[in-house]
Design an enzyme around this catalytic site. Sequence first.
Site, PDB file in Angstrom:
ATOM      1  N   ARG A  23       0.829  -1.216   0.000  1.00 18.11           N
ATOM      2  CA  ARG A  23       0.000   0.000   0.000  1.00 18.11           C
ATOM      3  C   ARG A  23       0.857   1.256   0.000  1.00 18.11           C
ATOM      4  O   ARG A  23       0.465   2.291  -0.552  1.00 18.11           O
ATOM      5  CB  ARG A  23      -0.932   0.000   1.222  1.00 18.11           C
ATOM      6  CG  ARG A  23      -1.992  -1.109   1.206  1.00 18.11           C
ATOM      7  CD  ARG A  23      -2.980  -0.926   2.351  1.00 18.11           C
ATOM      8  NE  ARG A  23      -3.939  -2.026   2.402  1.00 18.11           N
ATOM      9  CZ  ARG A  23      -3.862  -3.051   3.235  1.00 18.11           C
ATOM     10  NH1 ARG A  23      -2.879  -3.097   4.123  1.00 18.11           N
ATOM     11  NH2 ARG A  23      -4.768  -4.013   3.212  1.00 18.11           N
ATOM     12  N   ASN A  43      -4.699 -18.405  13.095  1.00 19.15           N
ATOM     13  CA  ASN A  43      -4.154 -19.393  14.041  1.00 19.15           C
ATOM     14  C   ASN A  43      -4.828 -19.319  15.401  1.00 19.15           C
ATOM     15  O   ASN A  43      -4.943 -20.318  16.101  1.00 19.15           O
ATOM     16  CB  ASN A  43      -2.634 -19.263  14.162  1.00 19.15           C
ATOM     17  CG  ASN A  43      -2.179 -17.861  14.484  1.00 19.15           C
ATOM     18  OD1 ASN A  43      -2.956 -16.909  14.409  1.00 19.15           O
ATOM     19  ND2 ASN A  43      -0.914 -17.712  14.818  1.00 19.15           N
ATOM     20  N   CYS A  44      -5.315 -18.140  15.779  1.00 19.78           N
ATOM     21  CA  CYS A  44      -6.035 -18.026  17.057  1.00 19.78           C
ATOM     22  C   CYS A  44      -7.407 -18.689  16.994  1.00 19.78           C
ATOM     23  O   CYS A  44      -8.028 -18.936  18.036  1.00 19.78           O
ATOM     24  CB  CYS A  44      -6.195 -16.557  17.446  1.00 19.78           C
ATOM     25  SG  CYS A  44      -4.622 -15.723  17.759  1.00 19.78           S
ATOM     26  N   THR A 274      17.222  -5.415  13.466  1.00 18.42           N
ATOM     27  CA  THR A 274      18.174  -6.227  14.220  1.00 18.42           C
ATOM     28  C   THR A 274      19.507  -5.499  14.311  1.00 18.42           C
ATOM     29  O   THR A 274      19.644  -4.355  13.880  1.00 18.42           O
ATOM     30  CB  THR A 274      18.364  -7.589  13.543  1.00 18.42           C
ATOM     31  OG1 THR A 274      19.048  -7.399  12.301  1.00 18.42           O
ATOM     32  CG2 THR A 274      17.024  -8.273  13.280  1.00 18.42           C
ATOM     33  N   ASN A 275      20.489  -6.180  14.869  1.00 17.78           N
ATOM     34  CA  ASN A 275      21.834  -5.588  14.951  1.00 17.78           C
ATOM     35  C   ASN A 275      22.486  -5.454  13.585  1.00 17.78           C
ATOM     36  O   ASN A 275      23.511  -4.780  13.450  1.00 17.78           O
ATOM     37  CB  ASN A 275      22.718  -6.441  15.863  1.00 17.78           C
ATOM     38  CG  ASN A 275      22.909  -7.862  15.325  1.00 17.78           C
ATOM     39  OD1 ASN A 275      21.936  -8.549  15.011  1.00 17.78           O
ATOM     40  ND2 ASN A 275      24.156  -8.298  15.206  1.00 17.78           N
ATOM     41  N   PRO A 277      22.073  -4.034   9.777  1.00 14.87           N
ATOM     42  CA  PRO A 277      21.246  -3.121   8.981  1.00 14.87           C
ATOM     43  C   PRO A 277      20.501  -3.858   7.867  1.00 14.87           C
ATOM     44  O   PRO A 277      20.993  -4.855   7.317  1.00 14.87           O
ATOM     45  CB  PRO A 277      22.274  -2.133   8.402  1.00 14.87           C
ATOM     46  CG  PRO A 277      23.417  -2.180   9.359  1.00 14.87           C
ATOM     47  CD  PRO A 277      23.477  -3.596   9.843  1.00 14.87           C
ATOM     48  N   ILE A 279      17.969  -5.716   8.094  1.00 13.61           N
ATOM     49  CA  ILE A 279      17.289  -6.933   8.521  1.00 13.61           C
ATOM     50  C   ILE A 279      16.377  -6.579   9.705  1.00 13.61           C
ATOM     51  O   ILE A 279      16.846  -6.094  10.737  1.00 13.61           O
ATOM     52  CB  ILE A 279      18.264  -8.052   8.933  1.00 13.61           C
ATOM     53  CG1 ILE A 279      19.158  -8.438   7.762  1.00 13.61           C
ATOM     54  CG2 ILE A 279      17.493  -9.276   9.426  1.00 13.61           C
ATOM     55  CD1 ILE A 279      20.135  -9.569   8.072  1.00 13.61           C
ATOM     56  N   GLY A 283       6.926 -10.393  15.355  1.00 12.65           N
ATOM     57  CA  GLY A 283       6.128 -11.550  15.757  1.00 12.65           C
ATOM     58  C   GLY A 283       6.651 -12.310  16.958  1.00 12.65           C
ATOM     59  O   GLY A 283       7.419 -11.799  17.775  1.00 12.65           O
TER      60      GLY A 283
END
Length: 826
Positions: A23, A43-44, A274-275, A277, A279, A283
């Site tokens: 979008r 899944n719930c 993450t540590n 760059p 990436i 969840g």
Amino acid sequence: MSKKVLIVGGVAGGASAAARLRRLDEHANIILFEKGPYISFANCGLPYYIGGTIAERERLLVQTPKGMADRFRIDVRIQSEVIAVDPVKRMVQVQSEERGLYEESYDELILSPGARPIIPDLPGKDLPLIHTVRNIPDIDRIKELITSHNNQSSIVIGGGFIGVEMAENLKEAGLAVTLVEGNGQLLAPFDPELAASIAREMEQHGINLLFSERVQGFRSLTQGIGVELAGGRMLTADLVILAIGVTPDTAFLRGSGVALGARGHILVDETLETNIPHIYAAGDAIEVTDYVHGTKTAVPLAGPANKQGRIIADRIAGLPSVYKGTQGSSIIKVFGLTGASTGSNEKTLKRLGVNYQSVIVHPGSHASYYPGASPITLKLLYTPEGKILGAQAVGYDGVDKRIDAIATAIHFGGHISDLAELDLCYAPPYSSAKDPVNMAGYAAENNAAGRVQLFTYDQLDSRKTDQTILLDVRSALEHQNGHIPDSLSIPVDELRERMHELDASKEIWVYCQVGLRGYTAAQILRQHGYQVKNLSGGYKTYRESQYKPVPFSKPDISVPDDSSGTDQRNSGHSSAESKPALQIDNDLNVCGLSCPGPLMQVKQAMDQLAAGQTLRVTASDPGFYEDVKAWAAMSGSELLQLDRGKSGIIEAVIAKQKPSSLPSSDIAAAEPASTMVVFSGDLDKAIASFIIANGAAASGRKVTMFFTFWGLSILRKPQPQKLSKTMLGRMFDLMLPGSSRKLGLSKMNMLGAGPKLIRSIMSGNNVASLEELIQSAAAQGVEMVACQMSMDVMGIRQEELMDGIKIGGVGYYLGAAASANHNLFI
């Protein structure tokens, strides 16, 4: 130039990131890898497909690969597992069912691998009748197993959200269900006194519960599967659901350079990067910030995962969104009951060393005079300065919106005064002029301001009985129907006239049913110079705190007893069609009333009936389910029917006691019964009592043993219990035998040598010991009742007695003796 974005994993985090990114960026090259066949499913909702609430499997499929491709132009690759990540080359390695092993480059990488069920390394863990619940194929296998085979029993291991929901839905599907939980309660986000209400709801719908039990292994049987427990017991069933928790599915990242936490969660910053760059991660697989305390935690919930996926898409598209943390707001349906929580519970606050206070209130879901009102138990946790830290609630209606309101307050740094001041919607069908959220705020404000001092149920054990008085300000009827041991009864309406009965030099600990009358009593006493505290949540909360699952009488507890040979599946909890029609002489609707209202109206209505006539009572107070049992037994009335509907409405049918026209010999022939009063605490007389009881039970007689005064020693647990007692109670402790193993002989005791000699002779002649006789009697259904009056006089507490012992008065014994033709006094 368009960005190439790879997404590892679909469902909540990955699929929401993909849709949001498209979008925001029509030109991005988005590829989504999913190692299973479905990229976005509910899944719930999986457990509710098992129970039949969700009837059509297709309703579980939120989005399909074709749907994602058609609407969002996303390259969806199912059956494709990313098995390695190379941040230096910006490449991932993919094992695909269609393409085999290959590599794919990226500009931006989003990791949403989720969490997988924990499977403990136990013998038999790979047996085919053991199932987990993570995805559509898992639930397909379970559904096929319970619909295509003649399976009638199941064992669920684990009392978290998945375990509880699966237990409910397996029961709805018609299976007998036993849930085994290693801890002392269900549902860790709830404190024990609230989790107890959920456990009661499950038991009242026919689910067997085992707490504080550890599974040691699994065994394949000729028919079904065996579950071996740590104590040596084995349960059997037709299938097992393993739901003891989840662990992040991040093994493929080891060696990639992506930083992982101690338990394997992906470490991210507030931008969810993450540590390394370029990436990002979202969840159930990531470590997040606790929104309330700022500490690190892991919260595997769908709501946060969706938000995280959206924020990552924003960051890749150049928007400055950040993730501020997770409160852990959660909710669960258990048959008709709802439980919800947000923020921290007491266990978390204690672990973090946070100074906190709490209040518990039991307001109605809406105006009590409008039909359908039912109580909500609402617990609020806050700092001494009034900052809200967390809340939990259970009830049959209106729980969700109250916890949502408090969750919103926590998000904006709310204070208890904010709850008191909230301007919330009101009309009789929906709320009260003082909403439950307001009521929690008022109670917390009164406590914080020092207008009332509170004590909690868990402080009762540390109460100094020589310096305090425990005062029950409920009605005399309520006190007779059940009370906290060692408490004095003065109804609040009589308190001003009877205040002289209280020792002004002692602190008064007052309690009522839910806390409101206790608050009134506390204010009266405080303004007359007494030092006083009120029990938060009242007797209702205390009673819930004492909850223990009903013990099982059969060794193989999970196999239903279907001696008729008929198929009991899909029979539901309470089949009205299978019950004989009852003659109803009068109806009483006490919905909306809280204790003592229902019991008082029941008594008034029963007084108007003739002997033998029946009263049908409809109530919404959850406590009425247990209260009416005790009242019927106490009053000598017959409880013909007791049901709880899915909406929490309780229906009881009670018959007024009717003098029998049959001669006593006919009564005895109809149901042979034996009763005995066990007054003595001598070993030889105790042995004789249980030999007679076992013999009578073996011959088909109903046996009731009523233990009074010295006979109570027979029922005491062998392990001393750490309890606060009065001086008189401590004196009796010194004089009385500590358990059945310490009993002396009535003659030839010989300074303790006599009992040892008798036990040795019995063992040598293969005669069961007293302790074995007691176990045998319990297994045969012998009813063992401890005299409440004797316990009060001698300072003996229920916690000191063996599990399964009932507490009753002389009325209880006389009721049993009236229908017996064999009465003994020993």
